[in-house]
Design a protein around this motif. Sequence first.
Motif, short mmCIF file in Angstrom:
data_model
loop_
_atom_site.label_atom_id
_atom_site.label_comp_id
_atom_site.label_asym_id
_atom_site.label_seq_id
_atom_site.Cartn_x
_atom_site.Cartn_y
_atom_site.Cartn_z
N PRO A 138 0.83 -1.21 0.00
CA PRO A 138 0.00 0.00 0.00
C PRO A 138 0.87 1.26 0.00
N CYS A 139 0.31 2.34 -0.55
CA CYS A 139 1.02 3.62 -0.63
C CYS A 139 0.22 4.68 0.12
N MET A 143 0.54 0.44 8.46
CA MET A 143 1.00 -0.63 9.37
C MET A 143 -0.15 -1.54 9.76
N ALA A 144 -1.33 -0.95 9.98
CA ALA A 144 -2.50 -1.78 10.32
C ALA A 144 -2.88 -2.67 9.14
N ALA A 145 -2.77 -2.13 7.92
CA ALA A 145 -3.17 -2.89 6.72
C ALA A 145 -2.19 -4.01 6.40
N ARG A 166 7.31 -1.46 13.43
CA ARG A 166 8.46 -0.55 13.35
C ARG A 166 9.77 -1.33 13.17
N GLU A 167 9.88 -2.42 13.90
CA GLU A 167 11.12 -3.21 13.92
C GLU A 167 11.46 -3.77 12.53
N ARG A 168 10.44 -3.97 11.69
CA ARG A 168 10.63 -4.59 10.37
C ARG A 168 10.59 -3.57 9.22
N MET A 169 10.60 -2.28 9.59
CA MET A 169 10.49 -1.25 8.56
C MET A 169 11.68 -0.29 8.54
N ALA A 170 12.03 0.14 7.32
CA ALA A 170 13.02 1.20 7.13
C ALA A 170 12.33 2.34 6.40
#
Length: 248
Positions: free
Chosen positions: A75-76, A186-188, A193-197
């Motif tokens: 998603p964007c 993040m909900a979708a 946070r830990e898995r995102m850059a």
Amino acid sequence: MPPAPKRRFDAVVCDIDGCLCPETTDDFDGPGLLRIAEHNRLAREQEDRPPLTVCSGRPEPFVEAMSRLLGNRLPCVAENGVWLWHPVGNRYDMDPGIGPEHLRAVQGARAWVAEVLGPRGVVMQPGKAGSVSLYHTDTGLLRSLEPVVKEEFERRGWPFRLSMTWFYINCDLSIVSKATGLDRFMAATGLTRERMAGIGDTMGDLAIRERVAFFGCPANADERVKAHADYVSPRAEVGGVLDILSRL
Ligand SMILES: [Mg+2]
């Protein structure tokens, strides 16, 4: 024990202007963007690197076109959180907090800008649905009008947050932002946070910073944003994004 994940991050959330294209109307870096598309293809096929998606203040159609060019499936976030566009299934989700009263304020603001500021040469960026972006060829003149716009919107009780970008006065509904857009992302996706850059270049991108474990900036980023980065690339714009991707 489950096998260790093949990649450190599952997504890279990237701003568009100043990161994937110039702030100006200069040409896109076509070859550079195609290298990101290749990165996204490999991310999908091999799951050994994080795919890149976009989070931008740009209108949804611009964001959708960029996402498709980059071969993105995540998603964007578009229009500073007004929209979440889902490439898989082609769903356009407007923030559910935006009600008829908000859309009436947007319409009212548009009509006022056209009537009062239009004769002074102010135009509105086409394509926006839940916000208004004012533009004038003379950026100095536009800047001088920001307090005028702010005062009128407050007087009318229109619920906007105003911010001056390089070339625009952005009037965003105060209930949405890149932060609320990313929370919906993040909900979708179920990503944490830990898995995102993330990658960004201006103060609005601190919303990305707060929601990712690793944040990078291209060389052209605002110095105040660089201060919050885990890594600042020596390269600008798309070159910087490619450099950051190579380090993830
Ligand atoms: Mg930017």
